[in-house]
Design a protein around this motif. Structure first.
Motif, PDB file in Angstrom:
ATOM      1  N   GLY A   1     -10.561   4.120  13.657  1.00 37.20           N
ATOM      2  CA  GLY A   1      -9.598   5.232  13.233  1.00 37.20           C
ATOM      3  C   GLY A   1      -8.274   4.179  12.363  1.00 37.20           C
ATOM      4  O   GLY A   1      -7.878   3.290  13.163  1.00 37.20           O
ATOM      5  N   ILE A   2      -8.137   4.740  11.406  1.00 38.05           N
ATOM      6  CA  ILE A   2      -6.832   3.935  10.537  1.00 38.05           C
ATOM      7  C   ILE A   2      -5.690   4.649  10.814  1.00 38.05           C
ATOM      8  O   ILE A   2      -5.741   6.072  10.280  1.00 38.05           O
ATOM      9  N   ALA A   3      -4.604   4.327  11.086  1.00 35.08           N
ATOM     10  CA  ALA A   3      -3.328   4.951  11.360  1.00 35.08           C
ATOM     11  C   ALA A   3      -2.391   4.151  10.436  1.00 35.08           C
ATOM     12  O   ALA A   3      -2.018   3.122  10.654  1.00 35.08           O
ATOM     13  N   MET A   4      -2.043   5.050   9.155  1.00 37.72           N
ATOM     14  CA  MET A   4      -0.971   4.561   8.329  1.00 37.72           C
ATOM     15  C   MET A   4      -0.003   5.350   7.731  1.00 37.72           C
ATOM     16  O   MET A   4      -0.494   6.588   7.634  1.00 37.72           O
ATOM     17  N   PRO A   5       1.026   5.021   7.078  1.00 35.52           N
ATOM     18  CA  PRO A   5       1.870   5.836   6.413  1.00 35.52           C
ATOM     19  C   PRO A   5       1.206   6.645   5.184  1.00 35.52           C
ATOM     20  O   PRO A   5       0.507   5.723   4.576  1.00 35.52           O
ATOM     21  N   PHE A   6       1.435   7.748   5.048  1.00 41.70           N
ATOM     22  CA  PHE A   6       0.711   8.532   3.782  1.00 41.70           C
ATOM     23  C   PHE A   6       1.677   7.979   2.641  1.00 41.70           C
ATOM     24  O   PHE A   6       2.863   7.790   2.893  1.00 41.70           O
ATOM     25  N   GLU A   7       1.056   8.012   1.341  1.00 41.22           N
ATOM     26  CA  GLU A   7       1.947   7.593   0.088  1.00 41.22           C
ATOM     27  C   GLU A   7       2.906   6.215   0.424  1.00 41.22           C
ATOM     28  O   GLU A   7       3.999   5.976   0.421  1.00 41.22           O
TER      29      GLU A   7
ATOM     30  N   ASN B   1      -2.309   9.955   9.463  1.00 39.44           N
ATOM     31  CA  ASN B   1      -0.757   9.464   9.183  1.00 39.44           C
ATOM     32  C   ASN B   1      -0.346   8.444  10.592  1.00 39.44           C
ATOM     33  O   ASN B   1      -0.992   9.203  11.684  1.00 39.44           O
ATOM     34  N   ASP B   2       0.420   7.448  10.328  1.00 36.86           N
ATOM     35  CA  ASP B   2       0.567   6.645  11.494  1.00 36.86           C
ATOM     36  C   ASP B   2       1.487   7.236  12.522  1.00 36.86           C
ATOM     37  O   ASP B   2       1.027   7.128  13.859  1.00 36.86           O
ATOM     38  N   ALA B   3       2.347   7.973  12.406  1.00 39.00           N
ATOM     39  CA  ALA B   3       3.103   8.601  13.441  1.00 39.00           C
ATOM     40  C   ALA B   3       2.536   9.941  14.069  1.00 39.00           C
ATOM     41  O   ALA B   3       2.572  10.129  15.178  1.00 39.00           O
ATOM     42  N   THR B   4       1.553  10.810  13.168  1.00 35.16           N
ATOM     43  CA  THR B   4       0.858  11.712  13.824  1.00 35.16           C
ATOM     44  C   THR B   4      -0.242  11.043  14.650  1.00 35.16           C
ATOM     45  O   THR B   4      -0.535  11.719  15.847  1.00 35.16           O
ATOM     46  N   SER B   5      -0.854   9.871  14.257  1.00 36.91           N
ATOM     47  CA  SER B   5      -1.588   9.126  15.162  1.00 36.91           C
ATOM     48  C   SER B   5      -1.065   8.709  16.546  1.00 36.91           C
ATOM     49  O   SER B   5      -1.747   8.763  17.622  1.00 36.91           O
TER      50      SER B   5
END
Length: 408
Positions: free
Chosen positions: A164-170, A209-213
């Motif tokens: 699973g990748i957790a990263m900021p969208f845009e 999304n990272d914060a959602t993750s």
């Protein structure tokens, strides 16, 4: 696809719906997820406990438990002997039943983590940088996975169930704030990082999304109570968060629900601004740099920032005020049970921030609102990476999907 469910009716009714199974044929996959979710929540359960909680017949539960045991996802515990009848045999999750890899791509660092079925960290690697670049990120993942998988036995390696990748969208839109060359950040606009990494993996790759993750990590691995509806803030280089409703991570149709960093709050001058422009650790870094203080330790040593000085006091005061307004505003939409705050910071700083938020909320007019209990997160600095690892775990083994982008 939608990543959560909205609430209807009383909390008791909602809880009942989530925990009910079906005896119809063709629904075993759902029932297996239901059983695994309950065992994860309670630690261990006997067949009779699961039958009572789910409404499934004893025969259906027996078949499910036997198959999960044969698949090495559940293991038997010591029998519990009562006064009457045969002893019951609790079943627990097998730590070696499955493995998951999580990748966090942040504005200042990347992390790669390998966890087992219980969420125990088996291996973790970190890479710090001034700003994220796609090619270097893929290289870090390639070398990191080779190292991690080399430490597993062939049998264990076959049980890796996903990444699973957790990263900021845009991510490209943060070029100026992150202090990164725009041409490098623009590469993220045209790269499909999930597809790039999927090309190296025989198991599915997921994206969120990272914060959602990070919010998902608190939901799956957290140990701080039974709240089924909470708002979650993760304070990293930039502030963000997520929402949990009915015990499920809620991302909305696009995965951007709970975009708390964009929430309007009063700025230090009283004028409206966004939470991200006040509560982010990048604001603390900016203040330290303005005084000529090198602040890289904020990213490389999250367990101990050492003595920072008045800049930390000012940042906590401003961030807590902004977070307090965000929590009160969110409470006018949904009556959350709790507001959880975690982040890339030492535990002592997190404690100070939460205490300051509680104090600030007490000074805001909340008449007509049921305000949530404010508490610290329990996962800590690695919540985003662990949240990434929780994506395949939730998608494949638990009730309720947490991803909005996944492999075909």
């Amino acid at each position: 696809m939608e990543t959560g469910i909205t609430r209807h009716g009383s909390p008791e009714a909602a809880k009942s719906r989530i925990h009910r199974g079906t005896n119809q044929s063709g629904m075993r996959d759902h029932n297996e997820r239901l059983v695994l979710s309950l065992v994860r929540q309670h630690g261990s359960l006997a067949k009779s406990d699961i039958a009572r909680m789910t409404g499934l017949s004893a025969q259906t539960v027996s078949v499910i438990m036997r198959e999960l045991e044969e698949d090495n996802l559940l293991v038997r515990q010591a029998p519990l002997r009562g006064k009457i009848g045969q002893p019951s045999i609790p079943m627990a999750l097998n730590p070696d039943g499955a493995y998951f890899i999580g990748l966090k791509i942040g504005r200042r660092s990347a992390e790669l983590v390998l966890i087992d079925f219980l969420g125990n960290v088996r291996s973790m690697l970190q890479h710090s940088y001034r700003y994220p670049a796609p090619r270097e990120t893929v290289e870090f993942v390639t070398s990191g996975m080779k190292t991690m998988r080399g430490e597993l036995t062939p049998a264990q390696d076959k049980r890796i169930a996903g990444l699973g990748i957790a990263m900021p969208f845009e991510l490209w839109s943060w070029a100026d704030t992150a202090g990164a060359p725009r041409e490098v950040m623009d590469e993220w606009r045209h790269r499909d990082i999930r597809a790039d990494i999927q090309a190296q993996c025989e198991f599915p790759v997921y994206l969120q999304n990272d914060a959602t993750s990070a919010c998902g990590a608190e939901l799956v691995f957290g140990k701080a109570g039974t709240a089924r509806d909470f708002i979650y803030f993760y304070i990293g280089a930039f502030a963000g968060g997520g929402i949990v409703l009915n015990g499920h991570l809620f991302g909305g149709p696009t995965g951007n629900a709970g975009a708390l960093g964009s929430m309007p709050v009063p700025g230090p001058d009283g004028k409206p601004t966004q939470l991200i422009d006040v509560a982010s650790i990048a604001m603390l870094e900016k203040a330290l740099n303005a005084r000529g203080v090198e602040a890289s330790h904020l990213w490389t040593s999250p367990e101990d920032w050492g003595e920072i000085g008045v800049e930390l006091d000012v940042w906590i005061a401003r961030a807590s005020q902004a977070l307090a307004y965000a929590i009160v505003a969110a409470s006018s939409v949904i009556d959350f049970e709790a507001a959880v705050i975690d982040g890339w910071m030492p535990k002592a700083v997190r404690r100070r921030l939460v205490d300051a938020v509680i104090d600030a909320i007490g000074k805001i007019d909340g008449e007509g609102l049921k305000l949530p209990a404010v508490r610290e997160g329990t996962v800590g600095i690695h919540a985003r990476a662990l949240g990434g690892a929780s994506l395949p775990l939730s998608e494949r083994f638990l009730i309720g999907s947490t991803t909005i982008s996944r492999s075909a």
